[in-house]
Design an enzyme around this catalytic site. Sequence first.
Site, mmCIF file in Angstrom:
data_model
loop_
_atom_site.group_PDB
_atom_site.id
_atom_site.type_symbol
_atom_site.label_atom_id
_atom_site.label_comp_id
_atom_site.label_asym_id
_atom_site.label_seq_id
_atom_site.Cartn_x
_atom_site.Cartn_y
_atom_site.Cartn_z
ATOM 1 N N CYS A 56 0.828 -1.212 0.000
ATOM 2 C CA CYS A 56 0.000 0.000 0.000
ATOM 3 C C CYS A 56 0.860 1.259 0.000
ATOM 4 O O CYS A 56 0.534 2.254 -0.642
ATOM 5 C CB CYS A 56 -0.909 0.000 1.228
ATOM 6 S SG CYS A 56 -1.847 -1.514 1.465
HETATM 7 C C1 BEZ Z 1 0.981 -4.831 2.186
HETATM 8 O O1 BEZ Z 1 0.438 -3.835 1.739
HETATM 9 O O2 BEZ Z 1 2.056 -5.212 1.770
HETATM 10 C C2 BEZ Z 1 0.345 -5.579 3.314
HETATM 11 C C3 BEZ Z 1 -0.985 -5.394 3.561
HETATM 12 C C4 BEZ Z 1 -1.582 -6.064 4.603
HETATM 13 C C5 BEZ Z 1 -0.836 -6.921 5.378
HETATM 14 C C6 BEZ Z 1 0.492 -7.100 5.123
HETATM 15 C C7 BEZ Z 1 1.101 -6.428 4.091
#
Ligand code: BEZ
Length: 187
Positions: A56
């Site tokens: 994200c």
């Molecule tokens: C990520 O955006 O990489 C992510 C999202 C939720 C949990 C773990 C990682």
Amino acid sequence: MPVKKKIPFVAFHTRVRDETIGGPNPYRWEVKTTEDYFSGKRVVLFSLPGAFTPTCSTRQLPDFEKLYDEFRKQGIESVYCLSVNDAFVMNAWGKALGVEKVKLIPDGSGEFTRKMGMLVAKDNLGFGMRSWRYAAVVNDGVVERWFEEGGLLDNCESDPYGVSSPQNILETLRTLDTATASSNGPD
Ligand code: BEZ
């Protein structure tokens, strides 16, 4: 969520800067509803599992910010990033990434995400309930196009990302634009 579906009515608790307050932390609560965000506009909404999480933070939100002007050229008035995080976290995340164009929506209670059918457990990561990754083109509060990552699941071990990327949504919008232009062209 099927296309043509109206998005649910929800009130979000945001924190907005207000210089009249003074002091080191001049912010106040402001309730904004889905009508404030979505009525009378064609927008892109994308929703993700958590502020500050790797995909994200390094790809999805920065890429939407970089491509914001391309969305505007496709008739999109606003781009919204929503997460099941409170307003303090969302504001801190936007500030940390220098986000100026994409607007962040704090769905701290998960009410919007739940009503969209996108609330999933992430207890395997100690996160509690969060949003599955998806995006939508929403026109005057009605879903026009839906981009959901495959495999929606509680406590999913993987984190699929591609369908809801800004690049994929832009490609779809450009294809629609070309199709409309050629169907309206001289015959
Ligand atoms: C990520 O955006 O990489 C992510 C999202 C939720 C949990 C773990 C990682």
